[in-house]
Motif scaffolding. Structure first.
Motif, PDB file in Angstrom:
ATOM      1  N   ASN A 186       1.724   9.938   7.394  1.00 20.39           N
ATOM      2  CA  ASN A 186       1.444   9.656   5.974  1.00 20.39           C
ATOM      3  C   ASN A 186       1.761   8.199   5.625  1.00 20.39           C
ATOM      4  O   ASN A 186       1.010   7.536   4.896  1.00 20.39           O
ATOM      5  N   LEU A 187       2.892   7.710   6.126  1.00 18.94           N
ATOM      6  CA  LEU A 187       3.272   6.313   5.854  1.00 18.94           C
ATOM      7  C   LEU A 187       2.267   5.357   6.494  1.00 18.94           C
ATOM      8  O   LEU A 187       1.893   4.333   5.918  1.00 18.94           O
ATOM      9  N   HIS A 188       1.822   5.709   7.676  1.00 21.38           N
ATOM     10  CA  HIS A 188       0.803   4.894   8.345  1.00 21.38           C
ATOM     11  C   HIS A 188      -0.467   4.819   7.504  1.00 21.38           C
ATOM     12  O   HIS A 188      -1.013   3.731   7.254  1.00 21.38           O
ATOM     13  N   ASP A 189      -0.909   5.990   7.031  1.00 27.29           N
ATOM     14  CA  ASP A 189      -2.153   6.012   6.251  1.00 27.29           C
ATOM     15  C   ASP A 189      -2.000   5.210   4.954  1.00 27.29           C
ATOM     16  O   ASP A 189      -2.938   4.558   4.497  1.00 27.29           O
ATOM     17  N   ALA A 190      -0.798   5.271   4.375  1.00 28.10           N
ATOM     18  CA  ALA A 190      -0.596   4.602   3.088  1.00 28.10           C
ATOM     19  C   ALA A 190      -0.373   3.096   3.222  1.00 28.10           C
ATOM     20  O   ALA A 190      -0.811   2.316   2.379  1.00 28.10           O
ATOM     21  N   PHE A 191       0.324   2.666   4.278  1.00 27.62           N
ATOM     22  CA  PHE A 191       0.769   1.266   4.320  1.00 27.62           C
ATOM     23  C   PHE A 191       0.305   0.465   5.538  1.00 27.62           C
ATOM     24  O   PHE A 191       0.373  -0.757   5.536  1.00 27.62           O
ATOM     25  N   LEU A 192      -0.125   1.133   6.584  1.00 27.69           N
ATOM     26  CA  LEU A 192      -0.379   0.376   7.820  1.00 27.69           C
ATOM     27  C   LEU A 192      -1.843   0.348   8.225  1.00 27.69           C
ATOM     28  O   LEU A 192      -2.184  -0.235   9.249  1.00 27.69           O
ATOM     29  N   LYS A 193      -2.683   0.963   7.424  1.00 29.45           N
ATOM     30  CA  LYS A 193      -4.102   0.993   7.808  1.00 29.45           C
ATOM     31  C   LYS A 193      -4.769  -0.355   7.576  1.00 29.45           C
ATOM     32  O   LYS A 193      -5.605  -0.792   8.379  1.00 29.45           O
ATOM     33  N   ASP A 194      -4.384  -1.025   6.475  1.00 29.21           N
ATOM     34  CA  ASP A 194      -5.008  -2.314   6.180  1.00 29.21           C
ATOM     35  C   ASP A 194      -4.276  -3.467   6.826  1.00 29.21           C
ATOM     36  O   ASP A 194      -4.774  -4.586   6.887  1.00 29.21           O
ATOM     37  N   ILE A 209      13.204   8.946  17.902  1.00 30.51           N
ATOM     38  CA  ILE A 209      12.459   7.911  18.628  1.00 30.51           C
ATOM     39  C   ILE A 209      11.290   8.525  19.388  1.00 30.51           C
ATOM     40  O   ILE A 209      10.163   8.008  19.353  1.00 30.51           O
ATOM     41  N   ASP A 210      11.562   9.641  20.066  1.00 30.98           N
ATOM     42  CA  ASP A 210      10.490  10.273  20.847  1.00 30.98           C
ATOM     43  C   ASP A 210       9.350  10.734  19.932  1.00 30.98           C
ATOM     44  O   ASP A 210       8.172  10.554  20.247  1.00 30.98           O
ATOM     45  N   GLU A 211       9.719  11.317  18.797  1.00 27.93           N
ATOM     46  CA  GLU A 211       8.690  11.852  17.893  1.00 27.93           C
ATOM     47  C   GLU A 211       7.851  10.727  17.281  1.00 27.93           C
ATOM     48  O   GLU A 211       6.618  10.797  17.242  1.00 27.93           O
ATOM     49  N   ILE A 212       8.525   9.663  16.842  1.00 30.06           N
ATOM     50  CA  ILE A 212       7.773   8.574  16.202  1.00 30.06           C
ATOM     51  C   ILE A 212       6.943   7.814  17.246  1.00 30.06           C
ATOM     52  O   ILE A 212       5.784   7.464  16.990  1.00 30.06           O
ATOM     53  N   SER A 213       7.511   7.604  18.422  1.00 32.23           N
ATOM     54  CA  SER A 213       6.745   6.894  19.466  1.00 32.23           C
ATOM     55  C   SER A 213       5.475   7.668  19.803  1.00 32.23           C
ATOM     56  O   SER A 213       4.385   7.090  19.885  1.00 32.23           O
ATOM     57  N   SER A 214       5.618   8.986  19.995  1.00 31.15           N
ATOM     58  CA  SER A 214       4.429   9.747  20.388  1.00 31.15           C
ATOM     59  C   SER A 214       3.423   9.812  19.238  1.00 31.15           C
ATOM     60  O   SER A 214       2.206   9.808  19.460  1.00 31.15           O
ATOM     61  N   THR A 215       3.923   9.817  18.003  1.00 33.36           N
ATOM     62  CA  THR A 215       2.997   9.801  16.862  1.00 33.36           C
ATOM     63  C   THR A 215       2.206   8.494  16.843  1.00 33.36           C
ATOM     64  O   THR A 215       0.984   8.492  16.637  1.00 33.36           O
ATOM     65  N   LEU A 216       2.899   7.381  17.080  1.00 27.29           N
ATOM     66  CA  LEU A 216       2.211   6.081  17.069  1.00 27.29           C
ATOM     67  C   LEU A 216       1.197   5.991  18.209  1.00 27.29           C
ATOM     68  O   LEU A 216       0.090   5.459  18.033  1.00 27.29           O
ATOM     69  N   VAL A 217       1.573   6.535  19.368  1.00 22.84           N
ATOM     70  CA  VAL A 217       0.616   6.526  20.491  1.00 22.84           C
ATOM     71  C   VAL A 217      -0.607   7.362  20.115  1.00 22.84           C
ATOM     72  O   VAL A 217      -1.756   6.953  20.345  1.00 22.84           O
ATOM     73  N   ASP A 218      -0.371   8.524  19.500  1.00 15.62           N
ATOM     74  CA  ASP A 218      -1.498   9.377  19.087  1.00 15.62           C
ATOM     75  C   ASP A 218      -2.361   8.694  18.019  1.00 15.62           C
ATOM     76  O   ASP A 218      -3.552   8.977  17.895  1.00 15.62           O
TER      77      ASP A 218
END
Ligand code: FES
Length: 348
Positions: A186-194, A209-218
């Motif tokens: 959600n934070l990615h969609d709101a702040f990191l897309k542009d 760390i594992d959860e956020i890293s794998s989310t960013l990779v996905d």
């Protein structure tokens, strides 16, 4: 610090050791003190920027934490504690001409090395920007809030702060809850897309760390753009307990290896027996002191090069693949699997 359960410890380094204790952003260093007759070691991260050139360590005061309560309640200006030189590679290459976008996901005291990184980036790369997503339970236990707002005042267009609270109401849904897969998406969609980050920094407990890293990779970000720094993991026993554990190994137990260690050009030897948990404890049992701090495979204080024989490591959160490929190991996590092993502490 404007936080009810944290302190900053500033170390004054003797002039002749200034070069040895020069640090880079995001690094940590082990400290050691004699507290109530017991030797206690911990590793803390530097929170200052490189340009500040001041060894300020951020320390969360834990309930029952031996060193953190000592630092909070008993240490006074002028006291002497032992420290080892700064170490760690939680950073990226900075260059004053480059223009990059960075993002950091941080939980709790994980802000300490990230604050050093943020400060250094903002002071070094005048064209770069950074977004911080900082998770805490509540405002009163959030470390370095004032320091972050000071930075925001200095660099209003290049630093964005997002405080996410898990146990306190916030006005914005996006800022409530834990930093997990859903919230990062959600934070990615709101702040990191542009403003797509070139690189990420993540610091906090292992599962986060594992959860956020794998989310960013996905989400499509390459692994080599994601830098992580883990909290200490596992149960760290006090040295006395370690000695007792090591001493409890009966000497008529079966020998498993002859261990040689090379430090400052000198070679020392000892035997390791079945039942011993790792090379550092086995050495301590024979009064050979090897460097260590976390004993959890996180801080890399014990790092050395295996130049003969083989070991197995229980866990490794500190060494990168190139170090493993070059033969570096963490003796606090290692047990020999050959009859002879040789560790060289002089090779870095
Ligand atoms: S003492 Fe920290 S990794 Fe070995």
């Amino acid at each position: 610090m404007d936080c009810e359960d944290a302190v900053v410890l500033t170390l004054s380094i003797p002039d002749e050791l200034r070069e040895v204790f020069a640090y880079r952003e995001g690094q940590h260093l082990p400290v050691r003190a004699e507290i109530d007759g017991q030797e206690v070691r911990r590793t803390y991260s530097v929170c200052a920027s490189v340009a500040e050139n001041e060894l300020r360590l951020g320390i969360r005061v834990q309930a029952g934490g031996v060193f953190s309560n000592y630092a909070s309640d008993r240490l006074v200006v002028g006291d002497i504690i032992h420290a080892m030189p700064p170490a760690g590679r939680f950073r990226t290459s900075l260059c004053k001409e480059q223009s990059k976008s960075y993002a950091a996901f941080v939980a709790g005291s994980g802000i300490t090395p990230v604050l050093s990184i943020i400060r250094t980036i903002l002071e070094t790369e005048s064209l770069s920007e950074i977004q911080l997503f900082y998770g805490n339970r509540k405002r009163s236990t959030t470390m370095f809030v004032n320091e972050l707002y000071d930075l925001k005042n200095r660099f209003p267009d290049r630093l964005a702060l997002h405080f996410i609270m898990s146990r306190e109401a916030t006005d914005i849904d996006l800022y409530s809850g834990r930093l997990d897969r859903t919230s990062v998406q959600n934070l990615h969609d709101a702040f990191l897309k542009d403003c797509v980050p070139d690189e990420f920094f993540i610091c906090g407990p292992n599962p986060m760390i594992d959860e956020i890293s794998s989310t960013l990779v996905d989400l499509g970000f390459a692994k080599d753009r994601i830098h992580t720094e883990r909290y200490r993991v596992g149960d760290v026993r006090a040295p006395r307990e370690n000695r007792q554990a090591a001493e409890s190994v009966a000497t008529d137990e079966q020998e498993i290896a002859d261990v040689s260690v090379i430090t400052d050009g000198h070679r020392q030897k000892f035997k390791m027996y079945e039942g011993e948990l790792n090379i550092v404890d086995a050495a301590a049992r024979q009064s050979i002191e090897l460097p260590f701090s976390c004993k959890s495979g996180v801080c890399s204080t014990c790092r050395c090069k295996l130049v003969a024989g083989e070991v197995v490591m229980a866990q490794n959160y500190a060494l990168e693949q190139w170090e493993l490929d070059s033969g570096f190991i963490l003796p606090c996590q290692s047990i020999p699997v050959t009859e002879k092993v040789t560790l060289d502490y002089d090779q870095v």
